[in-house]
Design a protein around this motif. Sequence first.
Motif, mmCIF file in Angstrom:
data_model
loop_
_atom_site.group_PDB
_atom_site.id
_atom_site.type_symbol
_atom_site.label_atom_id
_atom_site.label_comp_id
_atom_site.label_asym_id
_atom_site.label_seq_id
_atom_site.Cartn_x
_atom_site.Cartn_y
_atom_site.Cartn_z
ATOM 1 N N ALA A 146 17.718 47.817 24.267
ATOM 2 C CA ALA A 146 17.815 46.525 23.147
ATOM 3 C C ALA A 146 17.087 46.817 22.186
ATOM 4 O O ALA A 146 17.239 46.327 20.942
ATOM 5 N N GLY B 172 19.620 45.401 30.113
ATOM 6 C CA GLY B 172 19.143 46.648 29.318
ATOM 7 C C GLY B 172 19.073 46.549 27.769
ATOM 8 O O GLY B 172 18.250 46.462 26.833
ATOM 9 N N TYR B 173 20.330 45.788 27.124
ATOM 10 C CA TYR B 173 20.676 45.761 25.665
ATOM 11 C C TYR B 173 20.529 44.356 25.549
ATOM 12 O O TYR B 173 20.684 43.902 24.342
ATOM 13 N N ARG C 202 11.326 39.000 28.680
ATOM 14 C CA ARG C 202 11.818 37.795 29.568
ATOM 15 C C ARG C 202 11.844 38.392 31.169
ATOM 16 O O ARG C 202 12.517 39.736 31.204
ATOM 17 N N SER C 203 11.622 38.049 31.869
ATOM 18 C CA SER C 203 11.700 38.308 33.397
ATOM 19 C C SER C 203 12.816 37.551 33.942
ATOM 20 O O SER C 203 12.262 36.162 34.250
ATOM 21 N N VAL C 204 13.836 38.193 34.364
ATOM 22 C CA VAL C 204 14.910 37.097 35.069
ATOM 23 C C VAL C 204 14.343 36.670 36.343
ATOM 24 O O VAL C 204 14.615 35.489 36.900
ATOM 25 N N ASP D 154 12.443 42.686 32.443
ATOM 26 C CA ASP D 154 13.636 43.250 32.125
ATOM 27 C C ASP D 154 14.556 43.070 31.206
ATOM 28 O O ASP D 154 15.530 44.051 30.670
ATOM 29 N N LEU D 155 14.357 41.835 30.470
ATOM 30 C CA LEU D 155 15.298 41.240 29.329
ATOM 31 C C LEU D 155 14.513 41.365 27.949
ATOM 32 O O LEU D 155 13.704 40.523 27.859
ATOM 33 N N LEU D 156 14.479 42.375 27.210
ATOM 34 C CA LEU D 156 13.852 42.435 25.960
ATOM 35 C C LEU D 156 14.401 41.338 25.031
ATOM 36 O O LEU D 156 15.566 41.242 24.772
ATOM 37 N N ILE D 157 13.645 40.410 24.545
ATOM 38 C CA ILE D 157 14.195 39.386 23.706
ATOM 39 C C ILE D 157 14.166 39.814 22.292
ATOM 40 O O ILE D 157 14.892 39.687 21.523
ATOM 41 N N TRP E 52 13.787 50.002 27.247
ATOM 42 C CA TRP E 52 14.613 48.691 27.034
ATOM 43 C C TRP E 52 15.773 49.120 26.040
ATOM 44 O O TRP E 52 15.263 49.157 24.646
#
Lengths: 403, 176, 375
Positions: free
Chosen positions: B116, A243-244, B86-88, B53-56, B114
């Motif tokens: 982040a 999330g982070y 990104r999608s893991v 789920d992974l905001l870059i 997100w």
Amino acid sequence: MADAMTTASSAAPARTFIVPGDPLRPPDTHVDVRTQELQINMGPQHPSTHGVLRVAIWVDGEIVTRADPDIGYLHRCAEKIGESVTNIQYVPYTDRYDYLAAMNNNLGYCLAVERIAEVEVPERAQYIRTIAVELNRIASHLMAVGTYGLDVGAFTPFFYAFREREEILRILEWICGARLTYNFIRIGGVMRDAPEGWIPDIQKFLDLFESRLDEFNDLLTHNHIFVQRTANVGVITLEDALGYGITGPMLRGSGLRYDLRREAPYLLYDRFEFDVPIGTGIKGQVGDCWDRYWVRILEMRESVRIVRQAITQMPAGEIMAKNVRHLAFKSKPGEGYLGTENPRGELGYYLISEGQPNSYRSRIRAPSFCNLSILGKLLPGTMLADAVAIIGSTDIVLGEVDR
Amino acid sequence: MTAQEIKQALEKDGLGAGLTLFEGPKDPALVVPREQLLKVARHLRDARHLAFDLLIMVTGTHMIEKRDAKGVVLREPGFELIYHVRSVKNRALVAFKVKLPIGDPTVDSVSSIWPAADWHERETFDLVGITFKGHPDLRRILLPDDWEGHPLRKDYAYPKAYRDINLEVDPPWPTP
Amino acid sequence: MDALISLFRDSWHWAAGTSFGVALVLAVLFVVGFISVWAMFGVWLERKASADFQSRLGPMEVGPHGLLQSLADGLKLAFKEDLVPKDADRFLFVFAPAVAFCGAFAAFVAIPFSPAFNVIDVDLGVFFVVAITAIGVIGVLMAGWSSNNKWSLYGAMREAAQLVSYEIPSALALMIPVLVTGSLGLRSIVEFQCMPSDGDLKAASLVYLSPNGWLAFYSPWTLVAFVVYYVASLAECKRAPFDLPEAESELVAGFHTEYSGLRFSFFFLEEYGMMFVVSAVATAVFLGGWQPLPWLSVNFATLGIVGHLLAAGVFLAKTIFLVWVQIWLRWTLPRLRVDQVMVMGYKYLIPITLVALTMMACYAAYGIRYVPGIG
């Protein structure tokens, strides 16, 4: 940047306690105890914050109740400069962001520009780039684990880690003349070919390094006090990590086998065999400080494997592309993002080019910037000494947090 | 997954309203209208087949007006926000843009989707001047709290002084 | 000091009344001089030992192998600007280093370097040392509070908790040898260890076997006491792994962050003085003082002044070895967190010491000996 050292002058609301088991008082009596939280500043000058970072911490005794990282002390207008100077002129600036892994920064920027400007890099240059980048990864991790020992109070492992780092810096100085900010990987290739004796010297170092790493493990990694200080401390769950936006050893320490060299290979990484270590909670919980530290130790071994393979596979040939000079006058229009695996996480460059020699927008995605943002959630509830251990395990470099 | 495939998946899930594709050159990106941002972003994260789920990164750019040789307007002035996620699970990277008009650089904050984005949006607010509605704590992050102006705008005027430091000094190298 | 007094009394009869005062002044000067020289040597030893552990050389320039480096550092500190922070409590700030130093300095009075070389043969030696070194806690607290610096305050608070907590196992561990020898005086404890089998110390031959031997090997419980006392004394000296009060990487410099120049050197003198005091007490009580080998004693008194110097030499050698082990531990081990320090003190050391004390009392009551008596 708010005022430094503000004392807790505002009256905190009185906390009430129930006095347990006192037979003279009726049960559920509330006692009024007025306490105040102390606000202290960790930094910007502090031995443990790995640079000019200020973390404003509110503490209640020894427990941290609130933490607010305050960055920007090392802001050098990197992105504005990226718009004023040409792409070729910008490469030395990229060294200065993550100055401990400068080769990786060079590489990320050059790959991004080469993608947009459609420059073909010769193969020998790519192998030399790989060797330089992986050696820099080992040097950066050595710095991270050595200074982590210092943070926790072990003064001696730092010197042992730096003995090896000296060797790597000497090797890199041999090829490009600089120890920290290399400006070696250029757009289109590398600056200089490997001199005579460079490769055998690297092999000698690699043969020595594995035993030295075992020695370092005996000294610090399995030391009971070190484990007590770092295991079960600063646990980052996988959900929080994703999330982070956390990447790199911090994400792998939480148990996810995610490495950009495998997921989105760049620069010949699909030709090499290497493992991606993750944290498995050997000494405590998955995702604690010890796991992140252990991932860094294991990654050093993997980098050694990659360098050995690169050395055996390296062909002869050119080291610089042919048609790079024209980039000083014009480029191709386009915009694109390229992410690379820095020792600290995913380093990405997003460039918007409009055909000018300088970019319209050059945005740097710094891994330490994103890794640092979890601190506000992670620190409350821990003790002050743990706060130091946690900040050390994030392995930040302020140069790239602030740019 | 390419941008085209993601656009088709979104359209199939009923969120295709106003969605266009920015073809390039180089990296294609989805263009999401401002009002749809939160819905599209939440769907990108939550949908099983998308799972971004992974905001870059969140990038803000000040786009100045571009005219060609004859004076025809090629690009309106405005702001452009581009999100990379990104999608893991699916090993993919999606880039989606939101275009903002020059007079009203406000947009919804995705920090509830997100976390982040919290710091990235603070940085964009600090350097480019885009305001994020619903952000828990929108204040400057890199520059001092009392700085005036947003430096990464193309029309940024360098300040003459900051507090009591005079910034209009001669540089230490010889000038013509 | 009795020897000095008798020396003066015999030679200067007309100054018989003042001989005590003169002897006292000389003794104090000797102790101050000894501490200063010791601190310089201790700093040099620490720098060289740490350099050795870290595969580097340490000071090499000033003097042969850097022996005069501490002198140069002392001179430098003396010439530094005397800074008192603006909002600091001036009186406490100035007074704190002196209080801390006095705690360590005053304990030197009771240390038995040789059968005749001790400043005062304190009957309550053990009790006196434990009590006097506790004054150092106040000095550290004063320093931390008066600096008007939150980080110093942190160091002072942690230090107060730590030092006061570790005085308990330290004193309890010292009670075990007191139980064995039946005396609190440090010299009597050493004499117990040197006691020949017939019980007459003065009439013993030059080299003889003493059945008691070093108290560390007298019984398993005294060995436990030795280890516990050594560990607790590490905490008393604020040495790693218990160096929270001056934890460099966390609190900048802990309670002495704001001190510079000569005031800072006082804290240094106090630290190295304490290291010497606790090592000297451990040597005297557990390692036989001036007894060269565990069960082999030398009657130094028969050799006159040379014998006393040799005895002091043996004593110093053992003390310096214990200090060297303290340095070794500091540069090898990481630092314990404050709650882990408290857990170690209260949950581990104190119960172990209490069990050892009880068992030693049982052994003494039932006359059980670990080592069968020699002769």
